[in-house]
Design an enzyme around this catalytic site. Structure first.
Site, PDB file in Angstrom:
ATOM      1  N   ASN A   1       0.867  -1.176   0.000  1.00 16.68           N
ATOM      2  CA  ASN A   1       0.000   0.000   0.000  1.00 16.68           C
ATOM      3  C   ASN A   1       0.900   1.221   0.000  1.00 16.68           C
ATOM      4  O   ASN A   1       1.392   1.659   1.048  1.00 16.68           O
ATOM      5  CB  ASN A   1      -0.906  -0.001   1.233  1.00 16.68           C
ATOM      6  CG  ASN A   1      -1.903  -1.133   1.174  1.00 16.68           C
ATOM      7  OD1 ASN A   1      -2.861  -1.088   0.387  1.00 16.68           O
ATOM      8  ND2 ASN A   1      -1.661  -2.179   1.955  1.00 16.68           N
ATOM      9  N   GLU A   2       1.128   1.737  -1.173  1.00 14.99           N
ATOM     10  CA  GLU A   2       2.050   2.850  -1.336  1.00 14.99           C
ATOM     11  C   GLU A   2       1.391   4.147  -0.856  1.00 14.99           C
ATOM     12  O   GLU A   2       0.166   4.191  -0.687  1.00 14.99           O
ATOM     13  CB  GLU A   2       2.434   2.984  -2.825  1.00 14.99           C
ATOM     14  CG  GLU A   2       3.103   1.750  -3.406  1.00 14.99           C
ATOM     15  CD  GLU A   2       4.554   1.576  -2.951  1.00 14.99           C
ATOM     16  OE1 GLU A   2       4.938   2.110  -1.885  1.00 14.99           O
ATOM     17  OE2 GLU A   2       5.306   0.877  -3.653  1.00 14.99           O
ATOM     18  N   PRO A   3       2.200   5.199  -0.610  1.00 16.49           N
ATOM     19  CA  PRO A   3       1.615   6.477  -0.213  1.00 16.49           C
ATOM     20  C   PRO A   3       0.499   6.871  -1.177  1.00 16.49           C
ATOM     21  O   PRO A   3       0.627   6.686  -2.392  1.00 16.49           O
ATOM     22  CB  PRO A   3       2.794   7.442  -0.308  1.00 16.49           C
ATOM     23  CG  PRO A   3       3.983   6.575  -0.031  1.00 16.49           C
ATOM     24  CD  PRO A   3       3.665   5.249  -0.654  1.00 16.49           C
TER      25      PRO A   3
ATOM     26  N   SER B   1      -2.478   5.501  -0.697  1.00 14.81           N
ATOM     27  CA  SER B   1      -3.494   4.478  -0.435  1.00 14.81           C
ATOM     28  C   SER B   1      -4.422   4.973   0.671  1.00 14.81           C
ATOM     29  O   SER B   1      -3.975   5.576   1.647  1.00 14.81           O
ATOM     30  CB  SER B   1      -2.832   3.179   0.049  1.00 14.81           C
ATOM     31  OG  SER B   1      -2.004   2.654  -0.944  1.00 14.81           O
TER      32      SER B   1
END
Ligand code: F6R
Length: 639
Positions: free
Chosen positions: A162-164, A166
């Protein structure tokens, strides 16, 4: 079992955080928590549903779980596990796949039934992914949700993938990977960014937060900023790990290096009562001066009182006296005589004057760390007449480009032809190497011939640097520590033979000074293993007479510098000396103009070194000490 250093809830911290001395101790505690949960569920006749992570952080936890299984009979029969993520696309047998990772790191070594573990499938056709993700979550729900979720954290704050950006309610899905995530992963993909998949299937934030218990692991200095931000900052999509602030039973488990950005470590006097040792005073005063952007000698009582240091004043008197004391301590760390100044009073100098001519060993994890990290000091030691030896700990052979290796083998063939030397063997090696390299080797390790050539290239460069600095080539000792020789980024753990080789060199030279790379940036990285080898060798030799006269100095690698209050010896450099060091670094041609494992920092090594050395000098200057062009810094390790 070892207790965490501080375990009370701390003001400023919005997620309970336990700090351990090292990843091993921390991992043991986490593994025991998981084991207790598994056993409790067994007693209740229930399954234990675990959410598992990959990456370097949980490896030590898995190792301890395997030990508990083997030695203490912990059974995984009632465990059902769901992994967080998998690259997409990714074949399950590929060396980088999380399927393979989990089997190698855990599943193959315990008694978990094959049908009990689930890892997102990286082989699905694109049109089936959405449905698959819904089903993945449904499976977890049908089992009553996750009892325990283990997490690592990306340098950008990602949990799972979950990358920035998300959202807190995001579901399991296909995610585009951040550039920084892909750059960090290049190590696993033969150093080539283009080979790193652009996407991954990841469990969503909402499913992670729905777990009954969440434990996030982080080791090493590189994680310090993102940990501080997640624990002390606000809840934000820019740092998905900060979402764990909203969980009622989440915990961060970190080592000291990863905790170093937290207020209780950086400015403990603001958080709790501290013992005002001389080191703590130095830390507080340098911090105060840098925060207020004032030289130390200009700090006033008011500055101390306004910034949480009234307690220090109450115990140690006036700002004036404390300032002078700290200023002098800093002044005394600066020396142009890293081997000690002969015929000088050494009471307040970092090194002893005697013996005037010292024997020194510089341990260099890779063949260029000596010059990159302490090239100025290396040169001074040589110029000041000390007998300097270099212990090149590893061959560094994985960090040479393939075409470079081929160029050198080709050279040998041409050289032999030119001088009429018959060399069918050299030609055979050339044929074999060029065939191997042409066919591509995404998942393969270099054939031994190519590895040796790569090692020889780096050895030649190191010798060249030694000649340039002015030591005889016989003083360059190529140790080729076995832990490194896997041909892949993944190294073996430190073993007895690594320690014995290190002891042998120390015993042979009987040094008065040992320099070693004291990096904590990556606790699983080569530098840390090399440091462990030196420390263990020194401990085992400590009883010998010659060791009573031996001091160990730690330098930092190309990434981070010691904190200013920790520095015990600072060796200044003039502009010419900086240039000289740059030329020494240039001898490592295979590491120039884009290296094999560039990572997220695109600067060349000489640039990193110069920026860091000038930043250290800049700090001293800001604190009110003399202005130098650059400085190399060292901390003494007392064994
Ligand atoms: C792995 C995962 C990632 C990693 C993170 C940290 O399953 O989901 O979030 O936990 O990238 O990786 P390491 O531990 O290698 O620093």
């Amino acid at each position: 079992m070892e207790q965490p250093i501080i375990s009370d809830p701390i003001a400023y911290e919005k997620i309970p955080t336990k700090i351990y001395k090292d990843p091993k101790e921390a991992s043991r505690a986490v593994a025991h928590e998981i084991a207790d949960l598994i056993k409790q569920k067994q007693k209740e006749g229930k399954n234990c549903v675990l959410g598992l992570a990959t990456g370097s952080s949980p490896k030590t936890v898995y190792a301890e779980l395997i030990r508990l299984h083997r030695e203490e009979g912990l059974s995984f029969k009632n465990v059902i596990s769901f992994n967080l993520d998998e690259y997409y696309p990714m074949e399950p047998d590929a060396i980088q796949s999380y399927w393979r990772f989990m089997r190698e790191q855990l599943f193959n070594h315990v008694d978990i039934p094959k049908e009990n573990y689930f890892i997102p499938d990286g082989t699905l056709p694109p049109n089936r992914i959405a449905e698959y993700c819904v089903e993945y979550e449904r499976k977890i729900d049908n089992l009553g949700g996750l009892d325990f979720q283990l997490l690592g954290i990306g340098g950008n704050g990602h949990i799972g993938f979950n990358e920035p950006g998300s959202l807190i309610n995001s579901k399991t899905r296909l995610m585009m990977l951040d550039h920084s995530t892909r750059a960090a992963a290049t190590m696993d993909f033969s150093g080539e960014l283009t080979k790193v998949p652009k996407k991954a299937i990841t469990m969503g934030v909402s499913k992670i937060l729905a777990a009954k218990r969440v434990v996030l692991l982080a080791w090493g200095e590189r994680k310090a900023p993102v940990i501080a931000d997640a624990v002390e900052g606000s809840v934000t999509e820019h740092n998905p790990a900060s979402y764990l602030q909203t969980h009622s039973n989440a915990m961060f488990v970190v080592d000291e290096a990863a905790a170093s950005g937290l207020k209780r470590m950086k400015t403990p006097w603001l958080v709790e009562d501290v013992e005002w040792t001389s080191k703590m005073v130095k830390k507080a005063v340098t911090n105060l001066a840098l925060t207020l952007d004032k030289p130390i000698l200009k700090l006033t009582n008011k500055d101390y009182n306004d910034n949480g240091l009234s307690d220090l004043l109450a115990r140690h008197g006036q700002a004036y006296e404390i300032n002078i004391d700290v200023f002098n301590q800093l002044q005394n760390t600066i020396t142009g005589w890293p081997g000690g100044k002969p015929n000088a009073d050494d009471t307040n100098r970092p090194e002893r004057a005697l013996p005037a001519k010292k024997r020194c060993i510089i341990f260099s994890p890779h063949p260029d760390d000596d010059i990159i990290s302490m090239g100025g000091t290396f040169q001074r030691l040589v110029d000041q007449g000390h007998e300097v030896h270099i212990g090149y700990q590893t061959s560094g052979n994985i960090a040479v480009a393939d075409d470079e290796a081929l160029r050198f083998i080709d050279f040998v063939v041409d050289y032999n032809k030119q001088f009429g030397i018959s060399s069918p063997e050299a030609e055979k090696i050339f044929e074999k190497a060029s065939k191997f390299l042409k066919e591509g080797k995404v998942n393969e390790v270099d054939i031994p011939e190519v590895r040796y050539v790569k090692g020889l290239i780096r050895q030649g460069e190191a010798k060249n640097t030694c000649r340039f600095v002015g030591i005889p080539v016989e003083n360059a000792h190529f140790m080729n520590l076995p832990f490194y020789e896997t041909g892949t980024v993944q190294k073996k753990p430190l073993a007895e033979e690594d320690i014995l080789t290190t002891m042998e060199l120390i015993e042979k030279i009987k040094p008065h000074q040992i320099y070693a790379a004291g990096d904590l940036a990556d606790p699983h990285g080569t530098h840390k293993v090399c440091l462990d080898a030196v420390m263990e060798a020194v401990r085992r030799l400590a009883h010998k007479n010659f060791m009573k006269d031996c001091w160990v100095w730690l330098y930092r690698g190309a990434w981070a510098e010691w904190d200013i209050h920790e520095i015990e010896m600072a060796v200044p450099m003039s502009p010419d000396q900086v240039l000289q060091k740059r030329f020494g670094i240039f001898k490592h041609q295979s590491q120039k103009d884009g290296v094999v494992f560039q990572g997220t920092d695109s600067r060349e090594f000489w640039q990193r070194a110069e920026e860091r050395n000038s930043a250290t000098a800049g700090l001293y200057n800001k604190l009110g000490l003399a202005e130098y062009e650059a400085m190399e810094a060292f901390v003494r390790w007392k064994f």
